[in-house]
Design an enzyme around this catalytic site. Structure first.
Site, mmCIF file in Angstrom:
data_model
loop_
_atom_site.group_PDB
_atom_site.id
_atom_site.type_symbol
_atom_site.label_atom_id
_atom_site.label_comp_id
_atom_site.label_asym_id
_atom_site.label_seq_id
_atom_site.Cartn_x
_atom_site.Cartn_y
_atom_site.Cartn_z
ATOM 1 C CG ASP A 92 -1.640 1.556 0.780
ATOM 2 O OD1 ASP A 92 -1.533 1.585 0.375
ATOM 3 O OD2 ASP A 92 -2.635 1.327 2.098
ATOM 4 N N GLY A 133 -2.943 7.790 -6.530
ATOM 5 C CA GLY A 133 -2.354 8.117 -7.988
ATOM 6 C C GLY A 133 -2.659 7.863 -8.850
ATOM 7 C CB THR A 170 -1.956 13.420 -7.760
ATOM 8 O OG1 THR A 170 -2.299 12.668 -6.374
ATOM 9 C CG2 THR A 170 -2.739 12.887 -8.688
ATOM 10 C CG ASP A 175 -4.763 4.809 -2.587
ATOM 11 O OD1 ASP A 175 -5.303 5.613 -3.468
ATOM 12 O OD2 ASP A 175 -3.694 5.310 -1.361
ATOM 13 C CB CYS A 186 -10.370 21.069 -7.928
ATOM 14 S SG CYS A 186 -9.497 19.480 -7.277
ATOM 15 C CB CYS A 212 -7.524 17.307 -11.115
ATOM 16 S SG CYS A 212 -9.378 18.460 -10.763
ATOM 17 C CB CYS A 217 -13.443 18.517 -7.168
ATOM 18 S SG CYS A 217 -12.891 18.890 -9.012
ATOM 19 C CD GLU A 229 -8.442 16.185 -4.352
ATOM 20 O OE1 GLU A 229 -8.859 15.314 -3.573
ATOM 21 O OE2 GLU A 229 -7.312 17.084 -4.440
#
Lengths: 327, 327
Positions: A17, A81, A94, A122, A184, A186, A191, A193
């Site tokens: 992980d 990511g 990311t 993940d 964001c 991204c 978003c 997030e």
């Protein structure tokens, strides 16, 4: 050899992980039992350094498995990511993992280990664990949402993990719920997030601190980089109005995000994970209430919304479990 | 008997497409060829009236098929509204079909026809047709978005139609892209349907007309119920600033909705259908441009976005095709 009661050979898989701060590894059996777990700080230098660490410690676990006559069938990796699942490659870590771009983990580890290598995001390995062993056992339609520094998503639909054309599906942290909202990481806008992740909650609070004169925030006004969502949740408990505003906004935005996924997938179960959900279960309860108010009644009324019971090993177990998940 | 070249028996299925204004029925073969098509106005009285119309005309088509020695294998229905796919029931026609709630179509028609009855949402039958015969042929990951009075969604992922727990999935018209936006018919807020459907575009224009003094809108200010998206698109062509605002807002909202589904599903292809998309292909081109600007580059860059080539029979053909679609 290790055998189950029916004399079927017990299979084992190595789980890895890979997170932004630490990497966990272990041998996992088909019942989800974890053996020889170790954690290491994630190298913040080069991807070669990270690959070296993975390779050495995976080979170590293989040696142990051989000594213990454990029948190893795969190495399964879950990484933060974007992951190209089909080709077993990391596309981009990311902002969370340094230099974790275009890394051919499968190519590298399959040469040294001679085992099948599975690589997934993940958040996908989290939903695999929940589906196989956790709150989504015997359920065919599950959504998982992990709330940490960022927001990850995993989807099981019709009993299968949703992958899409090349394995990039379920980027649920990047569902826009307000197209004129905050920018964001991204590149997009509004978003979930930006509102309901650890970093999003801290960012929304930082914006508000700029206009606040109260002494109680003075330390964080001077050191905004020290502010995390933990302080914002504490201030919420103390009824500080700016923090209440930020947390209520997070609840609203996340609830609309959850309704979007319910309208999209018609799931039976939604499972929240990640530190932010585990430490603030009441927050998930509030999101749940709001979801039931605002969604299409036929779709939201029977959805079970809960927090993971598997705890912090879920992603690790799910990583190892990839080899058995699609069978 | 009708046989294909390889002497395999050609199969036929009756397709029924139930919309708010008309019902279309036909016999469809395994190549998607349509025979004996008829359309009828949708009864706006009781659901019993609608069921009577369906039953009589389906039985008629069965008689014709028998006379023509066509090997009928099913009746497939696509209906506007919410459908319980597992149980073959209409849950609700929403606002578009009168009294079309809790109707057990399968129970009713399987008794009279003695054939297997498939019932799905009309947006799902659209994506089935596109996947089997249209722009999504040989593609495993497809999203369809139909722009009409409302907005419908259909999803094929990993080669299968997305259904969810009871067949209510893919309500893509009800993805919220602005949680403080306009109220939607569904009860929620800021759904893409409130911005980019025919009714949404007309509603956003009506709001603006209230504050406009210009003579050119006076007829519609007095008769707002006569206003449709058609006028708004015409005014856009004439460079009327209020109409430009409404259409640009529709493009923005729809683009964020499309990015949400791309981030969710990692599809290869997005196919638009419905009158609004077919009559305004430039509008879809603008949405596509915006999508490529705002989405995660790895996920949006290779997605093909296009308008259906199957035209108005797509839903009907897909309805008939349900029996062959999951094989």
């Amino acid at each position: 050899m290790h055998r189950t009661r029916g004399e079927r050979l017990m299979e084992y898989s190595i789980g890895v992980d890979i997170g932004g701060t630490k990497i966990a590894m272990a041998i996992v059996d088909q019942n989800g039992k974890v053996f020889y777990k170790n954690t290491y700080p994630t190298p913040n230098t080069t991807n070669l350094e990270t690959m070296k660490l993975l390779n050495e410690n995976v080979l170590n676990l293989i040696d142990i498995a051989n000594q213990e006559s454990m029948h190893l069938v795969s190495v399964g990796i879950g990484s933060a990511g974007q992951v190209d699942y089909e080709n077993g490659k990391i596309l981009s870590g990311t902002v969370n993992i340094k230099d974790w771009n275009n890394v051919d983990i499968r190519g590298f580890l399959s040469q040294t280990t001679k085992l099948p290598i599975y690589v997934d995001n993940d958040a996908n390995t989290f939903v695999i664990a929940e589906h196989q062993l956790g709150g989504g056992k015997n359920v065919n339609d599950i959504i998982s949402i992990t709330l940490g520094t960022g927001i990850g998503g995993g989807v099981v639909t019709g009993g299968k993990v949703l992958r899409g054309a090349w394995g990039g599906a379920a980027e649920l942290g990047h569902l826009t719920v307000k197209f004129d909202g905050p920018k964001c990481n991204c590149g997009s806008i509004g978003c979930i997030e930006t509102y309901a992740s650890g970093s999003g909650i801290a960012n929304r609070m930082r914006e508000r601190l700029q206009n606040v004169t109260s002494e109680k925030f003075s330390y964080y006004k001077e050191h905004p980089e020290k502010l995390t969502s933990k302080e914002v949740f504490e201030w919420y408990e103390h009824d500080f109005s700016e923090a209440k505003e930020v947390i209520n906004l997070a609840i609203t935005a996340l609830a609309y995000g959850v309704v979007n996924v319910i309208h999209t997938f018609n799931p039976s179960t939604i499972i929240f994970g990640g530190g932010l959900a585990e430490s603030n279960r009441w927050f998930i309860t509030e999101v749940q209430k709001k979801v039931k108010e605002i969604g299409l009644s036929s779709l939201v009324k029977d959805v079970e919304i809960k927090v993971s019971e598997l705890g912090y090993d879920a992603g690790l177990i799910g990583a190892a479990y990839q080899v058995w998940a699609d069978k």
